[in-house]
Design an enzyme around this catalytic site. Structure first.
Site, PDB file in Angstrom:
ATOM      1  N   CYS A  97      39.189  42.505  36.193  1.00 25.68           N
ATOM      2  CA  CYS A  97      39.869  42.756  34.925  1.00 25.68           C
ATOM      3  C   CYS A  97      38.823  42.985  33.829  1.00 25.68           C
ATOM      4  CB  CYS A  97      40.745  41.548  34.577  1.00 25.68           C
ATOM      5  SG  CYS A  97      41.617  41.784  33.032  1.00 25.68           S
ATOM      6  N   HIS A 125      36.818  27.463  40.210  1.00 25.26           N
ATOM      7  CA  HIS A 125      37.649  28.683  40.210  1.00 25.26           C
ATOM      8  C   HIS A 125      36.747  29.916  40.363  1.00 25.26           C
ATOM      9  CE1 HIS A 125      40.344  31.841  38.843  1.00 25.26           C
ATOM     10  NE2 HIS A 125      41.341  31.006  39.067  1.00 25.26           N
ATOM     11  N   GLU A 127      36.850  32.830  39.201  1.00 25.68           N
ATOM     12  CA  GLU A 127      36.502  33.538  37.949  1.00 25.68           C
ATOM     13  C   GLU A 127      35.319  32.850  37.270  1.00 25.68           C
ATOM     14  OE1 GLU A 127      39.610  34.157  34.875  1.00 25.68           O
ATOM     15  OE2 GLU A 127      37.978  33.892  33.445  1.00 25.68           O
ATOM     16  N   THR A 165      39.456  32.860  31.257  1.00 26.05           N
ATOM     17  CA  THR A 165      40.517  33.637  30.574  1.00 26.05           C
ATOM     18  C   THR A 165      41.863  32.915  30.543  1.00 26.05           C
ATOM     19  OG1 THR A 165      40.974  34.773  32.658  1.00 26.05           O
ATOM     20  CG2 THR A 165      39.531  35.912  31.097  1.00 26.05           C
ATOM     21  N   SER A 265      50.933  35.992  38.003  1.00 21.44           N
ATOM     22  CA  SER A 265      50.938  36.622  39.320  1.00 21.44           C
ATOM     23  C   SER A 265      52.324  36.549  39.979  1.00 21.44           C
ATOM     24  CB  SER A 265      49.868  35.974  40.211  1.00 21.44           C
ATOM     25  OG  SER A 265      49.946  34.579  40.134  1.00 21.44           O
TER      26      SER A 265
HETATM   27  S1  SF4 Z   1      45.150  36.804  32.794  1.00 20.87           S
HETATM   28 FE1  SF4 Z   1      43.200  37.426  33.733  1.00 20.87          FE
HETATM   29  S2  SF4 Z   1      43.733  39.182  34.965  1.00 20.87           S
HETATM   30 FE2  SF4 Z   1      45.425  38.872  33.560  1.00 20.87          FE
HETATM   31  S3  SF4 Z   1      44.966  40.240  31.831  1.00 20.87           S
HETATM   32 FE3  SF4 Z   1      44.152  38.207  31.359  1.00 20.87          FE
HETATM   33  S4  SF4 Z   1      42.035  38.265  32.046  1.00 20.87           S
HETATM   34 FE4  SF4 Z   1      43.076  39.973  32.999  1.00 20.87          FE
END
Ligand code: SF4
Length: 282
Positions: A97, A125, A127, A165, A265
């Site tokens: 992303c 994690h 990420e 994030t 998700s």
């Molecule tokens: S939650 Fe993660 S994958 Fe989804 S838009 Fe935000 S940064 Fe990107």
């Protein structure tokens, strides 16, 4: 009985992007491998597996690839894994992303300026493992404000503070406050993604209004778990479910308003299925 459905629920930009790329390639007849499950949703992963997208879990398994294209998921991978993929000459599509890539750049530049990087997030994690791998100098991962208090740094340390994030926005603000008191030279970059922020703010508002809250998503999904914690803190009757059949047969006495939200998700058809199911039992 009233149903309060979150407006911001389900696939975020990054997840929608990788899923549509995988779908496009599978439809075109490509054979795919994904580096880790592309999303934390067992049902979707199973469907993709049946269509020919298999999951690899470790760098060692890259050696077993046989002409497939490797899909790098939205969380990204570590710099070392990326280097290995390139070195092996594997065919790949990088679906990291852009919001995650931005953090890779921020921490790499901060390290080059001599700043110590602090990442608010879950150290295990993928990420966060990816973010840490892009740090050139000292780097610490802290899971919450308590760890920020415990962290001992020299008084003149220049700190660059970023977040995973999907980190809880309130917790990040608390960490910023701790660091503001402790560290003199602080560079805060709020890297909590907009999709996370919108979902968390809305989930908190709904949970305060609702008598029961349903959070739809995989238990392994970091953003879903955070939505669940936020809702449970405000509404004790909070249910974390992956599909409609996991709902109770009836809600506790006195439940009049039911709030529904879903992790980034969770596919739309699962959300619709739950909505329909709740409509039948209320
Ligand atoms: S939650 Fe993660 S994958 Fe989804 S838009 Fe935000 S940064 Fe990107």
């Amino acid at each position: 009985m009233e149903i309060l459905m979150a407006e911001h629920a389900g696939f975020c930009f990054g997840v929608a992007r990788v899923i549509s790329e995988v779908d496009r390639r599978l439809t075109a007849g490509e054979r795919l491998m994904t580096y880790g499950p592309v999303i934390h949703n067992e049902r979707v992963i199973q469907e993709l597996e049946e269509r020919g997208a298999h999951v690899l879990n470790t760098p060692e398994e890259l050696a077993g690839m046989d002409g497939e294209t490797l899909v790098i998921r939205a969380h990204g991978v570590t710099r070392q894994v990326m280097a290995q993929i390139r070195q092996m000459g594997l065919s790949y599509t990088d679906q990291t992303c852009p919001f995650v890539k931005r953090i890779h750049r921020i921490v790499a530049e901060a390290g080059a300026r001599g700043e110590t990087v602090v990442v608010a997030g879950d150290p295990s994690h993928p990420e966060v493992e990816g973010i840490v791998s892009y740090c050139e100098g000292p780097c610490f991962v802290i899971e919450g404000p308590e760890k920020a208090l415990e962290l001992q740094l020299e008084a003149d340390t220049r700190v660059c503070l970023v977040a995973q994030t999907t980190f809880q926005i309130n917790k990040f603000q608390e960490i910023v406050e701790v660091f503001t008191r402790k560290v003199y030279n602080l560079n805060v970059v709020d890297t909590v993604c907009n999709a996370t922020e919108e979902r968390q703010t809305e989930a908190a508002r709904l949970a305060e209004e609702a008598d029961a809250m349903i959070v739809i998503g995989g238990a392994k999904s970091s953003n879903t778990r955070k939505l669940f914690e936020i809702c449970r803190d405000r509404c004790p009757n909070t249910y974390l479910i992956q599909r409609a059949r996991e709902l109770p047969e009836r809600f506790p006495e006195g439940v009049r308003r039911i709030g529904i939200t879903a992790g980034a998700s969770t596919p739309n058809n699962t959300i619709e299925e739950v909505l329909e199911h709740v409509g039948r039992i209320v």
